[in-house]
Design a protein around this motif. Structure first.
Motif, PDB file in Angstrom:
ATOM      1  N   PHE A  51      -5.198  -9.555 -50.657  1.00  0.00           N
ATOM      2  CA  PHE A  51      -4.281 -10.683 -50.502  1.00  0.00           C
ATOM      3  C   PHE A  51      -4.812 -12.003 -51.061  1.00  0.00           C
ATOM      4  N   PRO A  52      -6.078 -12.388 -50.795  1.00  0.00           N
ATOM      5  CA  PRO A  52      -6.546 -13.693 -51.294  1.00  0.00           C
ATOM      6  C   PRO A  52      -6.385 -13.863 -52.808  1.00  0.00           C
ATOM      7  N   LYS A  53      -6.616 -12.801 -53.567  1.00  0.00           N
ATOM      8  CA  LYS A  53      -6.456 -12.879 -55.024  1.00  0.00           C
ATOM      9  C   LYS A  53      -4.992 -13.139 -55.383  1.00  0.00           C
ATOM     10  N   THR A 127       6.827 -16.693 -56.554  1.00  0.00           N
ATOM     11  CA  THR A 127       6.882 -15.304 -56.091  1.00  0.00           C
ATOM     12  C   THR A 127       8.293 -14.936 -55.626  1.00  0.00           C
ATOM     13  N   PRO A 128       8.713 -13.694 -55.837  1.00  0.00           N
ATOM     14  CA  PRO A 128      10.012 -13.257 -55.277  1.00  0.00           C
ATOM     15  C   PRO A 128       9.969 -13.325 -53.749  1.00  0.00           C
ATOM     16  N   ASP A 322       5.379 -12.378 -46.599  1.00  0.00           N
ATOM     17  CA  ASP A 322       6.161 -12.028 -47.791  1.00  0.00           C
ATOM     18  C   ASP A 322       5.471 -10.907 -48.564  1.00  0.00           C
ATOM     19  N   TYR A 323       4.167 -11.024 -48.702  1.00  0.00           N
ATOM     20  CA  TYR A 323       3.350 -10.025 -49.417  1.00  0.00           C
ATOM     21  C   TYR A 323       3.483  -8.637 -48.791  1.00  0.00           C
ATOM     22  N   LEU A 324       3.524  -8.594 -47.466  1.00  0.00           N
ATOM     23  CA  LEU A 324       3.617  -7.315 -46.758  1.00  0.00           C
ATOM     24  C   LEU A 324       4.937  -6.597 -47.011  1.00  0.00           C
ATOM     25  N   ASP A 328       5.035  -1.826 -52.984  1.00  0.00           N
ATOM     26  CA  ASP A 328       3.766  -1.103 -53.135  1.00  0.00           C
ATOM     27  C   ASP A 328       2.840  -1.345 -51.942  1.00  0.00           C
ATOM     28  N   ILE A 329       2.886  -2.550 -51.377  1.00  0.00           N
ATOM     29  CA  ILE A 329       2.073  -2.857 -50.189  1.00  0.00           C
ATOM     30  C   ILE A 329       2.638  -2.118 -48.975  1.00  0.00           C
ATOM     31  N   VAL A 330       3.955  -2.057 -48.902  1.00  0.00           N
ATOM     32  CA  VAL A 330       4.623  -1.301 -47.831  1.00  0.00           C
ATOM     33  C   VAL A 330       4.155   0.146 -47.831  1.00  0.00           C
TER      34      VAL A 330
END
Length: 458
Positions: A51-53, A127-128, A322-324, A328-330
């Motif tokens: 995530f940090p990247k 970001t979307p 949002d990232y979660l 692909d993360i899901v």
């Protein structure tokens, strides 16, 4: 004298300036930290590393994650409460500055009511908005928890969801037996059942079974029954749970999966995600487990990410949520945890199609049109008919303490006769040993006094 006073004033000002500078520096450093509080084994930890990247790519800013999981010791210290309540206490009373937490639906409802959550910052820049990938069905369910002026989905991003049902060993229990909650009260399963240590799930199950006839004839709905915490219903739940107790081998928080996998229990009242994990692990060692939601109905639960009131990095927390929701993360999180994401994109549906499934399920309520008849794991994605006979257990509100007192009474006398005998035996032996030591010490003192008296006479 004036010079000394002037120097003293300068010293105080310098000290205050140093303190303010220290606070500013502390705030600046804190803005680069994302503190997350989550259940154990409930995320792919590589996602935390990645995530940090991604965050820097989106914002140009650095962030470091401090990740903490619910401690099982907290449950030991607070045996009546569940992990959700412990988490809430840390925030409401301890003012912990977690930026993100992942409680269950009823705690989210309570926190919304108490104004303990901060709204999501939806300014995601380039970001979307992946949050929109969450199934409309899930969003509608969680929005039932909304409070005046506070819509749930403005504060919460749904994470995982599932059902409560029965995991069973097919060598010892038939599918027909687990299609009714009656099996939990069947003397055939005495000391062969594990129950999830969850007062809400236990309460709902007892109330449903106690009113099976009324459910069948349409007098009540599952939702009405599970969310009725009147004194009459609490008394009924206590009566039925105590009748069930001779069959209970243990109230478990996490060890049920392992015991079922090793064949040490026949039935486990559990959550669907734990059941999926257990079935996969058991299959690898030749144990055949199954999972069903009884026909009377059950609880559907939802966990969601939220930003608590004392958070200090709302921006990074919002980006993380949002990232979660990125497909692909899901997939990665579902693969690691065994639980089912609330995200319902075409990619997830395609990934979850399982042609080895012999039955077809209607999961269009979740994925939308085109998913009316698909081969998919029913433990992960229940058929529409299963969902329709289940409901969400809401927060008990002012009756929570009364329900907890009932649960304490149920668990408090959960010791079977052999354990009681063993406890009395241990205390009996301890008493005998203490008496023996005291008598022995008294006799030694008497012998010592006799020797001293004899030497004096000589």
């Amino acid at each position: 004298m004036k010079m000394k006073k002037f120097i003293s004033i300068l010293s105080v000002l310098a000290l205050l300036m140093g303190l303010f500078t220290s606070c500013e520096r502390s705030d600046e450093e804190r803005s680069k930290i994302l503190k997350i509080y989550n259940w154990g084994d409930y995320i792919d930890e590589d996602v935390l590393t990645d995530f940090p990247k991604w965050y820097k790519e989106q914002t140009g800013e650095e962030v470091r994650i401090i990740y903490q999981v619910f401690d099982i010791k907290d449950l030991i210290d607070n045996p009546v409460f569940d992990i959700n309540e412990i988490m809430l206490t840390k925030i409401e009373r301890g003012h912990e500055d977690f930026d993100l937490i992942c409680p269950s639906e009823y705690i989210l409802e309570r926190m919304l009511r108490k104004n303990l959550l901060l709204p999501i910052d939806r300014n995601f820049g380039k970001t979307p908005d992946y949050i929109n990938n969450v199934s409309p069905y899930i969003q509608a369910e969680l929005n039932k928890l909304s409070q005046p002026g506070r819509k749930t989905t403005d504060y919460v991003v749904p994470y995982m969801w599932g059902t409560a049902g029965l995991l069973y060993n097919k060598a010892d229990v038939s599918r027909d037996e687990v299609m009714s909650w009656k099996c939990l009260w069947d003397p055939r399963f005495r000391n062969k059942i594990l129950m999830k240590d969850s007062y809400r799930d236990a309460y709902g199950t007892a109330i449903i079974y106690a009113h099976a006839r009324e459910l069948a004839d349409g007098t009540f709905t599952v939702e009405q029954l599970m969310n009725d915490s009147s004194p009459e219903m609490i008394a009924i739940a206590e009566e039925y749970l105590k009748k069930m107790k001779p069959n209970i081998a243990g109230w478990e928080a996490d060890f049920g999966k392992e015991m079922m996998t090793k064949g040490k229990a026949w039935l486990n009242f559990t959550w669907s995600g734990d059941a999926v994990w257990a079935m996969e692990e058991a299959s690898a060692v030749g144990v055949d487990l199954g999972y069903e939601v009884p026909l009377e109905g059950s609880n559907i639960w939802y966990d969601g990410w939220a930003i608590p009131k004392y958070a200090r990095n709302v921006k990074a927390a919002s980006y993380f949520m949002d990232y979660l929701c990125r497909p692909d993360i899901v997939s990665r999180n579902m693969e690691v945890t065994g639980y089912v994401s609330t995200v319902a994109t075409p990619e997830i549906l395609a990934e979850k199609i399982d042609t080895t499934q012999t039955e077809f399920s209607d999961v269009s309520y979740f994925f939308g049109p085109g998913a009316e008849r698909v081969q998919i794991d029913p433990a992960q994605y229940p058929d529409r008919k299963v969902v329709e006979r289940c409901a969400m257990i809401r927060d008990f509100g002012n009756e929570t303490e009364v329900v907890l007192e009932m649960w304490s009474r149920v668990k408090g006398d959960n010791l079977n006769s052999w354990i009681v005998i063993l406890i009395f035996a241990v205390f009996g032996l301890l008493f005998v040993w203490v008496v023996y030591k005291r008598i022995n010490r008294y006799q030694q003192k008497r012998r010592h006094r006799r020797r001293r008296s004899w030497y004096k006479k000589k």
